[in-house]
Scaffold this active site. Structure first.
Site, PDB file in Angstrom:
ATOM      1  N   ARG A  38      44.046  43.594  28.567  1.00  0.00           N
ATOM      2  CA  ARG A  38      44.282  44.670  27.592  1.00  0.00           C
ATOM      3  C   ARG A  38      45.554  45.493  27.441  1.00  0.00           C
ATOM      4  NH1 ARG A  38      40.254  48.980  30.421  1.00  0.00           N
ATOM      5  NH2 ARG A  38      41.214  48.373  32.139  1.00  0.00           N
ATOM      6  N   VAL A  61      36.990  42.525  27.498  1.00  0.00           N
ATOM      7  CA  VAL A  61      36.141  41.720  27.796  1.00  0.00           C
ATOM      8  C   VAL A  61      34.507  42.289  27.514  1.00  0.00           C
ATOM      9  CG1 VAL A  61      37.151  39.975  29.060  1.00  0.00           C
ATOM     10  CG2 VAL A  61      36.191  41.730  30.367  1.00  0.00           C
ATOM     11  N   TYR A 153      29.581  47.731  43.090  1.00  0.00           N
ATOM     12  CA  TYR A 153      30.681  46.794  42.944  1.00  0.00           C
ATOM     13  C   TYR A 153      30.189  45.345  43.504  1.00  0.00           C
ATOM     14  CZ  TYR A 153      34.885  44.038  43.954  1.00  0.00           C
ATOM     15  OH  TYR A 153      35.758  42.961  43.881  1.00  0.00           O
ATOM     16  N   GLY A 184      38.648  38.073  49.989  1.00  0.00           N
ATOM     17  CA  GLY A 184      38.469  39.172  50.928  1.00  0.00           C
ATOM     18  C   GLY A 184      39.742  40.102  50.397  1.00  0.00           C
ATOM     19  N   GLU A 189      46.565  45.546  42.306  1.00  0.00           N
ATOM     20  CA  GLU A 189      46.512  46.890  41.602  1.00  0.00           C
ATOM     21  C   GLU A 189      44.886  47.258  41.774  1.00  0.00           C
ATOM     22  OE1 GLU A 189      47.857  47.102  37.816  1.00  0.00           O
ATOM     23  OE2 GLU A 189      49.771  46.677  38.098  1.00  0.00           O
ATOM     24  N   PHE A 190      44.282  46.540  42.707  1.00  0.00           N
ATOM     25  CA  PHE A 190      42.563  46.953  42.762  1.00  0.00           C
ATOM     26  C   PHE A 190      42.389  48.206  43.300  1.00  0.00           C
ATOM     27  CE2 PHE A 190      38.760  46.748  44.977  1.00  0.00           C
ATOM     28  CZ  PHE A 190      37.873  46.165  44.183  1.00  0.00           C
TER      29      PHE A 190
END
Length: 253
Positions: A38, A61, A153, A184, A189-190
């Site tokens: 993006r 997406v 999630y 894991g 940046e999650f």
């Protein structure tokens, strides 16, 4: 070991983290790259670092129409995609289900499930027709191991796993391979995205331990796609040495 010379790889979510690392690794192995994400300026910055030809594609997406149109109109040099790395994904919030944002739930479902399906469906017929290709889906250990606040999630990553397994069933007998990579904790940046920009809270997720790096996951992806053509790596589950399995979540009264 298969060479990636002459192959084309498309990586979604390529503007940072695991996606960026995968693009760098696959380029070093000789593949042409389609960088989808993006944030166009980040894609261009990444393209300038690559050793092989690349095409940038600003794409969300979650939009089926945009996915289908964009992938149907790739330049001829990049149209025959051999390796798809479905990396675009998001985790939002850690609230318990009865307090969580339904908007966040929808965003995770639209990105992690529907977006992955849209991109895969657009590219899979070409792979089957050419009888070569590899779909690599970035899942998560959250598909198997629940944790408080991981509700939707984790459910989306369980979907990714089951979709991957069913693709393998459909593609048996072809030379199109499918792999689910389940990491894991990876320091990207999650967590910053999960906590909506709260850098201090995101930093604490990885504080005092050594998480996996994006390059660790990219190395695994490259290993999977360069196995001999008759070898399919179904699932890879990987954690940092500092991460393990917790006790059951029991609330005492």
């Amino acid at each position: 070991m298969q060479t990636l010379q002459g192959w084309t790889a498309l990586v979604t979510g390529a503007s940072s983290g695991i996606g960026e690392a995968c693009a760098l690794s696959l380029s070093q192995a000789g593949a042409r790259l389609v960088l989808a994400g993006r944030r166009g300026e980040r894609l261009e910055a990444l393209a300038s670092k690559l050793q092989t030809p690349c095409h940038t594609l600003v794409l969300d997406v979650r939009s089926r129409r945009d996915v289908e149109a964009s992938l149907a109109s790739l330049p001829s040099d990049f149209a025959a995609v051999d390796v798809l790395v479905n990396n675009a994904g998001v985790g939002l919030g850690l609230e318990p289900a009865h307090e969580a944002s339904v908007d966040d739930w929808e965003t995770m479902i639209d990105t992690n499930c529907k977006g992955l399906v849209y991109v895969t469906r657009a590219l899979l017929p070409g792979m089957v027709k050419r009888n070569r290709g590899h779909v690599v889906n970035l899942g998560s250990v959250a598909a198997t191991y629940p944790y408080p606040g991981g509700n939707v999630y984790g459910a989306t990553k369980a979907f990714v796993h089951q979709f991957t397994e069913n693709l393998k069933a459909d593609l048996a007998g072809t030379r199109v391979r499918v792999t689910d990579i389940q990491p894991g904790m990876v320091e990207t940046e999650f967590s910053l995205v999960r906590f909506k920009g709260d850098a201090q809270r995101a930093h604490k997720v990885y504080e005092g331990m050594e998480a996996l790096s994006p390059a660790d996951i990219a190395d695994i992806v490259q290993w999977c796609v360069t196995r001999p053509a008759h070898v399919n790596i179904n699932v890879v589950e990987v954690m940092p040495a500092d991460q393990g399995f917790g006790p059951f979540n029991i609330k005492r009264r």
